[in-house]
Each structure stands twice: as C-alpha cells, then as structure tokens.
Scaffold this active site. Sequence first.
Site, short mmCIF file in Angstrom:
data_model
loop_
_atom_site.label_atom_id
_atom_site.label_comp_id
_atom_site.label_asym_id
_atom_site.label_seq_id
_atom_site.Cartn_x
_atom_site.Cartn_y
_atom_site.Cartn_z
N TYR A 468 0.83 -1.22 0.00
CA TYR A 468 0.00 0.00 0.00
C TYR A 468 0.86 1.26 0.00
O TYR A 468 0.62 2.19 0.76
CB TYR A 468 -0.98 0.01 1.18
CG TYR A 468 -1.68 -1.31 1.42
CD1 TYR A 468 -2.25 -2.01 0.35
CD2 TYR A 468 -1.77 -1.84 2.69
CE1 TYR A 468 -2.88 -3.23 0.56
CE2 TYR A 468 -2.40 -3.07 2.91
CZ TYR A 468 -2.96 -3.75 1.84
OH TYR A 468 -3.58 -4.97 2.06
N HIS A 469 1.84 1.30 -0.89
CA HIS A 469 2.73 2.46 -1.02
C HIS A 469 2.75 3.01 -2.45
O HIS A 469 3.82 3.21 -3.02
CB HIS A 469 4.16 2.09 -0.60
CG HIS A 469 4.31 1.68 0.82
ND1 HIS A 469 5.39 0.94 1.28
CD2 HIS A 469 3.53 1.92 1.91
CE1 HIS A 469 5.26 0.72 2.57
NE2 HIS A 469 4.15 1.31 2.98
N PRO A 470 1.60 3.28 -3.07
CA PRO A 470 1.63 3.79 -4.44
C PRO A 470 2.20 5.20 -4.52
O PRO A 470 1.84 6.06 -3.72
CB PRO A 470 0.16 3.77 -4.86
CG PRO A 470 -0.60 3.90 -3.57
CD PRO A 470 0.22 3.16 -2.55
#
Length: 530
Positions: A468-470
């Site tokens: 969850y690090h876009p």
Amino acid sequence: MKFSHKYIIVGAGSAGCVLANKLSEDPKNSVLLIEAGPMDNFSAIKMPLAASSLFKNKKYGWCYETEPEINLNNRAINWPRGKTLGGSSSINGMLYIRGQAEDYENWESLGNPEWGYRDLIKYFINLENNQNYQDQFHGNFGPLWVETYEKNLDASLAFLEACKENNFKLNKDFNGSDQEGYGRYQVNIKNGKRFSSADAFLKPILDRPNLDLLTSTRVEKIIFSGKKAIGVKIKNAKGFNIIACTSEVILSGGSINSPQILMLSGIGSKAQMERHGISCIKDIPGVGQNLQDHLTVNISCKIKNLDTFSELMTPFKMINNLYEYYFSKNGLMTYPASDIGVFFKTNQNISRPDAQIHFAPGAGKYNKNGAMKPSTGITASVCNLRPKSRGHLELTSSRADDSPKIVANYLSEPEDLKVMIDGVKRTREIFKTNVMKNLSATETLPGKNCITDQDIEEFIRNDALSVYHPVGTCKMGIGTECVVNNDLTVKGLQGLRVADASIFPEIISGNTNATCNVIGAKCADLILKS
C-alpha cells in the site's frame, strides 16, 4: 461557507494536513482544506490493531483495486487508501520509516535541486517528536509523535533472537545513520492510540479563524482562467459549488486522486482526455504514469509454546482485550501492523538494503470484507524496496465518482522477480534457526512443497500483495515524462501545485507516510517563499 480563499488544499491527508498547518500560521492567509471523506471519529481508526478492518470500509476509504495483474496470475490487488481526516495515515500500519539517504540523493540527481537528503533531513527532524532518541537524526519538539514499539509479544522477541542467530546485525534505529539490520519499528502511536497526520498537524489548529475545513466534499475539477488555476468545483450534500482561489490550488489527494483530478480538469494526455470528452487545457502525457508500489509476500509458520494473535483473540480473550484497551489504552489492541523489521541485501554485490521484512506475531488471510481473519502462527512479509516495474492509471469516464483504472504492472521487469525470490529465500532462513526449531516452527506458507526457485516464483505470483505504497504518478523533475517542477508547480500552468506521494520521482526504500509529511512542509515553504 466562504466562496473565496487565498489557498485551497485538496485532500486532508499526510501532506495536506501539514500544508494546512503551515500556510495558516500567518493570519493573513485564508486557507481552505477540502477532504472527500468524513471526520475521523470512528473508534476503529484510533485502535491500532483494528487497522485492517478499515481496508474495505467505503465510508473511510476509497477501496481501490488494480486491474487484473497479468504477472500475478490475473489477480486484482487491493489498494486501500484513506478517505477521512489524516488520509491514509488514518488507516495505515503506523510505521515511521524515512527510507535511505541515497533515495533522496537520487531524487536530486534526477533534476530536483534542494530535494537531497541533506535538504530534507531538517524537515524530518523539525516535524518529529521522538520519545526514544535525542541525537542529530531526530527531533524532540515537533508535532508528530514517534516512539519505538516495545510492548512486544514473546513471539516477536523470539523472532528478534532468530534474526540475531541468523547473523543479521542489530539496528536500534532504522531512521538513524544506517538502515540495515533487524530491530523494533518506530511507530505513530501515542498513549495506545493511532496518532495520524490529522492528530499531529490539523486538530491542534482547527480553531484558527483563517482556516476553513470542508469534509465529505469531493473536488470535481479545477477551474481555470486560461492557464491559471482560479478555483475548484466541489460536490457535497448541498450540491455543486464553485469556490474561488486568489493565489494557489494545491492537490494533496495522493497518487490516485491527484492525477485523476488533473485529468478531469483537462491536464494530462490529450488523447486520453479527448476519449472522455474532456477539453485539454495542458497536454502533459506523464500524468498518471510512472506508478510504483512495494510488492510483498508472506512467509508464515506455526509455532508451539508461545501465544500469537490467534490464541489471544478468542472470543473470551477479546472481551478482556477490548476492556483493557478502552479503559487503560493498553494490551493487544495497541499493536501496530508490524512490530519487528529487517532491512537487508538480497545479494552482497549491492551497497545498500533492497528488501524489507514486516514481522507480526500473527498469521491469517484477508476476508472478503478486507479484515484479517487470524490463524495460528507468525508471519514475516518480505518486499522489494526499489522495484523497477512501472504502472499507470487512466480515467474510466469524465465523472469524478468513477474510480480510475489502475494498472500496477507488478513484476514486469525480470529483476524485480529475482529480488523477490532471493528475499523469500533469505527470510525462510530465519525460520530454520535453533530459536525457531525450539518453538517447533512449521512453515504453513508457502509450505514444505515450495522448494525450487520456480516453486517460489509461482508462490509469489499466486500470493503477493501490495504494501500500500503507491507513488510517482505526478513525477517531479525535468524530463518530458515529468508533471511537476522541483518547486511542485504543474508544468506550464500557474497557481497550481501537487504535494503528496504522487510527486516521488522514484519510490523510497521503506514506508512512505513520513516522507509525505515532509513533502507537505517543503511545499508550504516553497509557497511562502514565492
């Protein structure tokens, strides 16, 4: 509601809250902060161990998914993003990691002067209120509470011992002089409760008369006069409205929403916008491109003799857990998503760590509602810190309510797969130590039948998930693929900046939230100095 402000900030997330704080310090500056989601007064937001229960909560999150990923056996991957005060800092794992100094030196070398480590470290320090370290790397007087999580279960302490036995070096501070090694994570948890960017930067200053906050309000598009941004069109329970801006609009919606708003406003690939009937104001093909993310895969083992989350979360014990949390803010429910970390090199020919482990004294799978269903065991999740693969996002329609199409394009570069395979192999070695043998550690994922590199590859394609690090979809720099200049102004336009994870030229080596706080502070300085 006032219909004109000097500054309009779109998104009350990790960067937007900092921007609102800094820009409104001067009472002469009229600032409007617009958040698409509601206030963050839901109890699960503040309870650290409840974080995963928010991933599919449509009230407090965007609940995005990628398109079926061709290199992950056509699986769509969950991409939860926060939609409330604090943005994704209100639903994340609460880990405080800055990345590596070389990450920011690389940003600067890509045509971004004054974005190197020596420039940004002062922002990290000034924002931080660290409870454990008083040295040249840390601040002790900033708004953002940071502490080392030390209420570890015995299963976590056993993993620390296993890392030691496996010849990893102990690192007491991943945000100090060197990131490499194993140790306890630093977290944004204060007195047993999540301490989000809204808690740190926004709530203490909401009484400023020159700061207005609009929640549950969606920005449909930016309004332009020629090439200058002069306001935004909003939609909320009262209908549609136009709010004027006399100085600047700053997009802080994150790596999905900020490029989406740009494209809906006529800024992006001309051909793509024309397909949806959107008039082109500025043809910037890089909008929505350069998408990067950390891909991770879980290695889980059953153990004996020590409790894990599963044993501690039986219905009877949960009554005690919740009682302890609500009445004293102690106990199991104060646990972050991961309490032990390891940063390591997948081969010794590289100069710095390229893999990260998130360890938790639990195991399980996400159910259809996004919450983790615990099963007995412990888990070490390993990710590639600097993937080469690049994805993109694009509009699906001209309506702001329609989520964009997200193509993460994981593992499109062969080098990324090799790092993942090597990372899995190195992580599995930790579970073969005498420490783990004494706990009768038995691998449940990927399992004893996963032996060869080809087996591990298939396991990764079947089971890998997002951390969850876009980042990167409004790239900062000087190339034709870039969207913003190094002062965060959108190329070829006036009165418009972007300040969030979308401006990352390349992904950093670790969790991204702390860097987003810094981007907000840096952007505020750039605005005020201009």
